[in-house]
Structures are given as C-alpha cells and as structure tokens.
Design an enzyme around this catalytic site. Sequence first.
Site, mmCIF file in Angstrom:
data_model
loop_
_atom_site.group_PDB
_atom_site.id
_atom_site.type_symbol
_atom_site.label_atom_id
_atom_site.label_comp_id
_atom_site.label_asym_id
_atom_site.label_seq_id
_atom_site.Cartn_x
_atom_site.Cartn_y
_atom_site.Cartn_z
ATOM 1 N N LYS A 66 0.545 -6.818 -23.581
ATOM 2 C CA LYS A 66 -0.793 -6.893 -22.958
ATOM 3 C C LYS A 66 -0.674 -6.971 -21.436
ATOM 4 C CE LYS A 66 -2.967 -11.029 -22.786
ATOM 5 N NZ LYS A 66 -3.430 -11.377 -21.443
ATOM 6 N N ASN A 67 0.248 -7.813 -20.957
ATOM 7 C CA ASN A 67 0.315 -8.041 -19.511
ATOM 8 C C ASN A 67 0.914 -6.866 -18.746
ATOM 9 O OD1 ASN A 67 -0.872 -10.448 -20.001
ATOM 10 N ND2 ASN A 67 0.922 -11.732 -19.562
ATOM 11 N N ARG B 96 -10.202 -12.564 -17.098
ATOM 12 C CA ARG B 96 -9.808 -13.024 -15.765
ATOM 13 C C ARG B 96 -8.929 -12.001 -15.039
ATOM 14 N NH1 ARG B 96 -10.774 -16.465 -18.944
ATOM 15 N NH2 ARG B 96 -12.160 -18.165 -18.452
ATOM 16 N N CYS C 14 -12.747 -21.195 -16.418
ATOM 17 C CA CYS C 14 -11.555 -22.007 -16.267
ATOM 18 C C CYS C 14 -11.052 -22.314 -17.658
ATOM 19 C CB CYS C 14 -11.900 -23.294 -15.531
ATOM 20 S SG CYS C 14 -10.580 -24.476 -15.557
ATOM 21 N N ARG D 155 -7.598 -20.843 -11.464
ATOM 22 C CA ARG D 155 -6.766 -19.663 -11.226
ATOM 23 C C ARG D 155 -7.226 -19.021 -9.925
ATOM 24 N NH1 ARG D 155 -5.536 -16.879 -17.052
ATOM 25 N NH2 ARG D 155 -3.698 -16.052 -16.030
ATOM 26 N N PRO D 156 -6.839 -19.610 -8.791
ATOM 27 C CA PRO D 156 -7.296 -19.082 -7.509
ATOM 28 C C PRO D 156 -6.712 -17.694 -7.252
ATOM 29 C CG PRO D 156 -5.654 -20.821 -7.184
ATOM 30 C CD PRO D 156 -5.909 -20.738 -8.649
ATOM 31 N N ILE D 157 -7.370 -16.946 -6.349
ATOM 32 C CA ILE D 157 -6.834 -15.622 -5.992
ATOM 33 C C ILE D 157 -6.572 -15.548 -4.486
ATOM 34 C CG2 ILE D 157 -7.768 -14.331 -7.961
ATOM 35 C CD1 ILE D 157 -10.029 -13.413 -5.980
ATOM 36 N N ASP D 158 -6.337 -16.735 -3.886
ATOM 37 C CA ASP D 158 -6.109 -16.769 -2.445
ATOM 38 C C ASP D 158 -4.927 -15.891 -2.020
ATOM 39 O OD1 ASP D 158 -4.834 -18.860 -4.003
ATOM 40 O OD2 ASP D 158 -3.914 -19.536 -2.143
ATOM 41 N N LEU D 159 -3.873 -15.839 -2.835
ATOM 42 C CA LEU D 159 -2.697 -15.035 -2.454
ATOM 43 C C LEU D 159 -3.021 -13.546 -2.513
ATOM 44 C CD1 LEU D 159 0.070 -17.015 -4.386
ATOM 45 C CD2 LEU D 159 -0.460 -17.113 -1.954
ATOM 46 N N ASP E 239 3.522 -18.819 -21.027
ATOM 47 C CA ASP E 239 2.777 -18.293 -22.181
ATOM 48 C C ASP E 239 3.450 -18.622 -23.519
ATOM 49 O OD1 ASP E 239 0.992 -17.295 -20.394
ATOM 50 O OD2 ASP E 239 1.498 -15.189 -20.670
ATOM 51 N N ARG F 278 -7.422 -11.796 -28.155
ATOM 52 C CA ARG F 278 -7.183 -11.245 -26.814
ATOM 53 C C ARG F 278 -5.726 -10.832 -26.640
ATOM 54 N NH1 ARG F 278 -7.815 -15.272 -23.069
ATOM 55 N NH2 ARG F 278 -6.953 -13.673 -21.741
HETATM 56 C C1 UD1 Z 1 -0.067 -13.720 -15.317
HETATM 57 C C2 UD1 Z 1 -0.216 -13.449 -16.799
HETATM 58 C C3 UD1 Z 1 -0.356 -14.748 -17.574
HETATM 59 C C4 UD1 Z 1 0.799 -15.680 -17.249
HETATM 60 C C5 UD1 Z 1 0.958 -15.854 -15.739
HETATM 61 C C6 UD1 Z 1 2.195 -16.653 -15.349
HETATM 62 C C7 UD1 Z 1 -1.316 -11.290 -16.839
HETATM 63 C C8 UD1 Z 1 -2.520 -10.503 -17.175
HETATM 64 N N1 UD1 Z 1 -1.383 -12.611 -16.987
HETATM 65 O O1 UD1 Z 1 -1.266 -14.363 -14.886
HETATM 66 O O2 UD1 Z 1 -0.365 -14.430 -18.962
HETATM 67 O O3 UD1 Z 1 0.554 -16.934 -17.833
HETATM 68 O O4 UD1 Z 1 1.069 -14.568 -15.099
HETATM 69 O O5 UD1 Z 1 3.341 -16.068 -15.846
HETATM 70 O O6 UD1 Z 1 -0.294 -10.737 -16.472
HETATM 71 N N2 UD1 Z 1 -1.880 -18.791 -7.961
HETATM 72 C C9 UD1 Z 1 -2.455 -19.248 -6.791
HETATM 73 N N3 UD1 Z 1 -3.067 -18.334 -5.989
HETATM 74 C C10 UD1 Z 1 -3.145 -16.997 -6.300
HETATM 75 C C11 UD1 Z 1 -2.550 -16.559 -7.500
HETATM 76 C C12 UD1 Z 1 -1.912 -17.477 -8.319
HETATM 77 O O7 UD1 Z 1 -2.417 -20.425 -6.483
HETATM 78 O O8 UD1 Z 1 -3.722 -16.220 -5.514
HETATM 79 C C13 UD1 Z 1 -1.211 -19.766 -8.858
HETATM 80 C C14 UD1 Z 1 -1.966 -19.893 -10.191
HETATM 81 O O9 UD1 Z 1 -3.028 -20.826 -10.093
HETATM 82 C C15 UD1 Z 1 -0.895 -20.365 -11.125
HETATM 83 C C16 UD1 Z 1 0.359 -19.662 -10.595
HETATM 84 O O10 UD1 Z 1 0.048 -19.277 -9.255
HETATM 85 O O11 UD1 Z 1 -0.725 -21.747 -11.035
HETATM 86 C C17 UD1 Z 1 0.765 -18.446 -11.411
HETATM 87 O O12 UD1 Z 1 -0.267 -17.497 -11.388
HETATM 88 P P1 UD1 Z 1 0.009 -15.931 -11.488
HETATM 89 O O13 UD1 Z 1 1.476 -15.648 -11.519
HETATM 90 O O14 UD1 Z 1 -0.804 -15.260 -10.454
HETATM 91 O O15 UD1 Z 1 -0.593 -15.625 -12.921
HETATM 92 P P2 UD1 Z 1 -1.593 -14.483 -13.340
HETATM 93 O O16 UD1 Z 1 -1.243 -13.211 -12.660
HETATM 94 O O17 UD1 Z 1 -2.993 -14.992 -13.237
#
Ligand code: UD1
Length: 417
Positions: A22-23, A92, A116, A121-125, A306, A398
């Site tokens: 899926k990912n 998400r 949530c 799950r912030p997207i700041d990065l 996961d 899902r």
């Molecule tokens: C992806 C996977 C999810 C998996 C996760 C970690 C998909 C569709 N989903 O989610 O199944 O559990 O990787 O392996 O591929 N973070 C920030 N700011 C950001 C982005 C992330 O603080 O802008 C933090 C998140 O809150 C979290 C950590 O970084 O604590 C990991 O997140 P991330 O690697 O981005 O996971 P996803 O891409 O959402």
Amino acid sequence: MAEYVVNGGHRLNGCIDIQGAKNSALPILAAAILCKDQVVLHNCPNLSDVTTSVKILRYLGCTVCCEGSTVVIDSKGMYRCDIPTELMREMRSSIVFLGAILGRFRQAQMSLPGGCEIGPRPIDLHLSSLRQMGVEIDENHGLLDCKIPGALQSADITLSFPSVGATENIMLAAVCSRGVTTITNAAREPEISDLADFLNSCGAKITGAGETTIYIEGVRTLGGTQHIIIPDRIVTSTYMACTAVCGGKLFLKGALQSHSGSVNSVFEQCGCLVDYMPEGIYISSNKNLKKARLVRTMPYPGFPTDAQAPVMAMCCFADGTSVFVENMFESRYKHVDELCRMGAAIYVHDKVAVVEGSRKLYGTTVSAQDLRGGAALVVAALGAEGTTYIKGINHIDRGYENLEVLLSDVGADIKRI
Ligand code: UD1
C-alpha cells in the site's frame, strides 16, 4: 457495519500470496500525474486507500482503469489542481499528491489531511522543504494554497527527521524541476526506492534512494512505463504473527527477506523458524513462543512502527515479559485496551509498553481503532480461546486485501458478517 467473527485455535498451513505494498502504491499513483504517457501498475493492492487515490486521480481529470491488481492511468486529460476536502479527509496520505500536482501545474490547492488516528501527523517538513524549492504556501483555516511564481528551483534540503511522506513529496516536486535537488537525512524505506525505480523507469534521474542522501536531477518530462509494486512488508509480518500464535507453517509467496530483517529477527527470537527462499519466506511455529526482549520502533531499517501492534499481539501469547518502545507516533497503543479486554496484561507508560506474556487470551467483542491496531486484534483473535467479534474492520480494509479469505484458505476460522 461489517465485522469479523473469529474462532481461535486453528493451525495455519499453506501459502499466502503477499499483496503489493500500500505504501508504495499510494505515492506511485500520485506520481503517475507527472507522466505524459500511459502508466501501467501491476500488483497494485485492491484496498480502500487505493480506491481513494483513484477517486482523486479521476477528480483531477485523469483516466484510470482498474482490472484485478492492474491499474492503468492516463493523465493527459488532467485539468484540475485542487483536491476536495472530503477526499483529503478519507486518507491522510493524500498529502503526497501535493508534490506531484505542483510538479505538473506549478500550483495546488487542498486542505490539510484531517483527523488524528495514531497521534498528530504534522506536515511541517513537507511544507518547509517545498518552500525551499520556491513554492509559496498560504495556510488559511486548514486550507493550503500553493503556487510557484517562477520555475521550481532545485534545493539542498536537510530533513530534521527522515519523514517518509516529506521525502516522497520532495522527490515528486523535484523530478521535473531545473537543476539537482539533494535530500539529506532522507527516509530509506523500501517504498522510497520503489518510487524512485518507478520514476526512473519513466525517465527521471534519481540516485541514492534507499540511502540517506538522495540526488534528483530534474528532467524536462516523464514518459510512461509498466511497473510492478513491491510486496507489502507489513502485511508479511502480520501473517507471520498469525502463524506464530496459531502454530503451523505458512509460505508467504513474494515476501522479501531484504525488506524485513529487523522484524524477522524478532520472530526468530520468539521461537519461530524463518526460512528464506528466492520466491518468498517460510515461517513455522510450534506455539511455544518466547518473549521478545526489546522492540523499539525506528525509521527503516529499524523495526517498523506499522508492525508494532501485530507483533505485540503475538507477544501476549509468549512465555515471559516483552518490552516495546514506540518512537514514531504518539498514540500508537490504541490496540492495548482491546487486547486487555481479551485477557492480555499490558502496561503502558508514555512510549513504553510492557507485555506480560500470559500464553492465553479469550474471545470477546473488541473494536479496531486504526489499521495496524485492527490487524493486531485479528492476530489475537486467531490465537485466543473461543469466539472474538472484531468491530471497526473498515480500518483493516485500508491495508489488507481479502484478509479473511486468505486466512480461511490456510485453515483459520474467520468470517466477515
Ligand atoms: C508513512 C507510512 C506509515 C508509517 C510511517 C512511518 C505511508 C502512506 N505511510 O507515514 O504507514 O507508519 O511512514 O514509517 O507511507 N513528522 C513531522 N513532520 C512532518 C512529517 C512527519 O513531525 O512534516 C513526524 C510524524 O509526526 C511522525 C514521524 O515524523 O512522528 C514519521 O512520519 P512520516 O515518516 O512522515 O510518516 P508518514 O509518511 O506519514
């Protein structure tokens, strides 16, 4: 609402074909909008999150045909660069469309991905990286309005955390930009390498995927391709946990040893026999499970967050105390209360969960709160005495294709009603 009814205590024997990841499928479906020719994806899992991605592609104006596990995308007719809030809220990870839409149209509008489930799950990065590439982003009342005044600029981006989604969004935005973009401290998950392989087969110039620094040399356009999605390593570990608690022997066809070393070593530590073949992985268990000493979730190649919940469910049946540390998401222990309703003894403090293996769980009514937590309840129910009713299985849908059919075929007593 559908639910699972599971009668535990049946041995598993046979073979399960491991579905596509899926990912990997989700970012690659988004990437298809950057391709001027037809894209054919094989081994694409039939899941509700994939259906949401297809809905988004069609909303944007792409033609999408799905037949079995093959999805054909033609993005020539794409004419929109916005995603409606309902679709953003369904999944998400729809945020991964941001980089792809920007790469194609130099503007994009969408809401912040909602809800949530496993913690914030912030997207700041994602946003700070895109800003470094010259994207102007207005955030207003949960809506993102993004545009690129000139050409998309290449950039040297250092991530403070190796975020999977941020790495994917940068790759998608950068692939058709000018110059070379570098991502330092990039995520190294196999799904990142799969996205790079897909884009490179369309004509992109990406090197370093799977390592900590990724180089993306912008190209003018991408063509089409045929691509086979990699097998799902989390689904693999879930079926391994099922076998561990039921006893028996399963062949997981297509599963790759190289993608799941950190998880497989935990199964071996717990007393399962794991055999690696070029065509897949064998796992066998005599149900005399031992504790897992310490499971700490980490970015790849560490133990995947996961797989934490399904492996924790397995440890409930082990002899001895296992300790888990969840380092990736804040609220990823929602399955714990449900497992305790079945008789598990698990104590949580902040990131740490201590599982006192009781060797016995009992069937009752439980509710899945999220995708992998739901899978953990299936593992627990298969190993438990008596009948378990699992509600909230829309979460499980899902990420797992035909779960009850595949498990029934190898000897489990599980029905969807
Ligand atoms: C992806 C996977 C999810 C998996 C996760 C970690 C998909 C569709 N989903 O989610 O199944 O559990 O990787 O392996 O591929 N973070 C920030 N700011 C950001 C982005 C992330 O603080 O802008 C933090 C998140 O809150 C979290 C950590 O970084 O604590 C990991 O997140 P991330 O690697 O981005 O996971 P996803 O891409 O959402």
